[in-house]
Design an enzyme around this catalytic site. Structure first.
Site, short mmCIF file in Angstrom:
data_model
loop_
_atom_site.label_atom_id
_atom_site.label_comp_id
_atom_site.label_asym_id
_atom_site.label_seq_id
_atom_site.Cartn_x
_atom_site.Cartn_y
_atom_site.Cartn_z
N ASP A 54 0.86 -1.18 0.00
CA ASP A 54 0.00 0.00 0.00
C ASP A 54 0.89 1.23 0.00
OD1 ASP A 54 -2.31 1.52 -0.01
OD2 ASP A 54 -3.08 0.74 1.89
N ASP A 55 0.33 2.37 -0.31
CA ASP A 55 1.11 3.60 -0.33
C ASP A 55 1.41 4.10 1.07
OD1 ASP A 55 -1.57 4.28 0.13
OD2 ASP A 55 -1.51 6.07 -1.12
N ASP A 60 -1.84 4.92 7.61
CA ASP A 60 -2.20 6.15 8.32
C ASP A 60 -2.72 5.80 9.71
OD1 ASP A 60 -3.28 8.56 9.24
OD2 ASP A 60 -3.93 9.19 7.26
#
Length: 170
Positions: free
Chosen positions: A103-104, A107
């Site tokens: 995933d980027d 968070d």
């Protein structure tokens, strides 16, 4: 709940260019080369599609799958929805052993928790991580503070930026 970039709590920004993102994704692949071997990559859509393509290319992995998890609307985080699960052919019967999830960003960790639940034995990698999401990630490249908004290249266009000094005196 993640607020948008205009919210007062997002005082810091971390803009990432296409060049920088590509370098960071390749650095992630380099770091992952010692963690494998992996027989498949699962991209967490949509943010994980670009780094997953780079990592799969660099590591020579041809089996690429996606899991579609919706949690963000541009400026807020909502309920997690799995729009497309991981295929049984990739997930296997061993909880995803030998599978690399990409995933980027990690968070809040909400998306990572859902995907980890699907593949508990997979290796989870992100390009960027924030403190709340970091414990759910096995490998990442850059950590930023929780109150930093990361502007990824596919979410931006070129525009004038006033000098930092102008912002400090405003």
């Amino acid at each position: 709940m993640r607020a948008g970039p205009m919210d007062e709590k997002w005082q810091k920004s971390f803009p990432v260019s296409w060049d920088q993102f590509h370098r960071d994704a390749r650095a992630l692949a380099w770091r992952l080369s010692a963690a494998g071997p992996f027989h498949a990559v699962v991209a967490v859509t949509r943010g994980g599609l670009v780094p997953a393509a780079v990592v799969a290319r660099e590591l020579g992995i041809r089996a690429i799958e996606s899991v579609s998890v919706a949690s963000y609307e541009y400026d807020r985080q909502g309920e997690i929805q799995v729009l497309k699960p991981i295929s049984d052919a990739i997930a296997g019967k061993d909880g995803g052993k030998g599978v690399l999830i990409v995933d980027d960003l990690a968070d809040t960790g909400a998306t990572a928790r859902v995907v980890r639940g699907m593949l508990p034995n997979a290796h989870f990698a992100t390009v960027y991580a924030k403190p709340a999401g970091r414990p759910l990630v096995d490998t990442f490249i850059t950590e930023v503070s929780q109150d930093t908004w990361i502007y990824l290249p596919w979410d931006m266009h070129l525009t004038f930026a006033p000098p930092i000094g102008d912002k400090a005196t405003a």
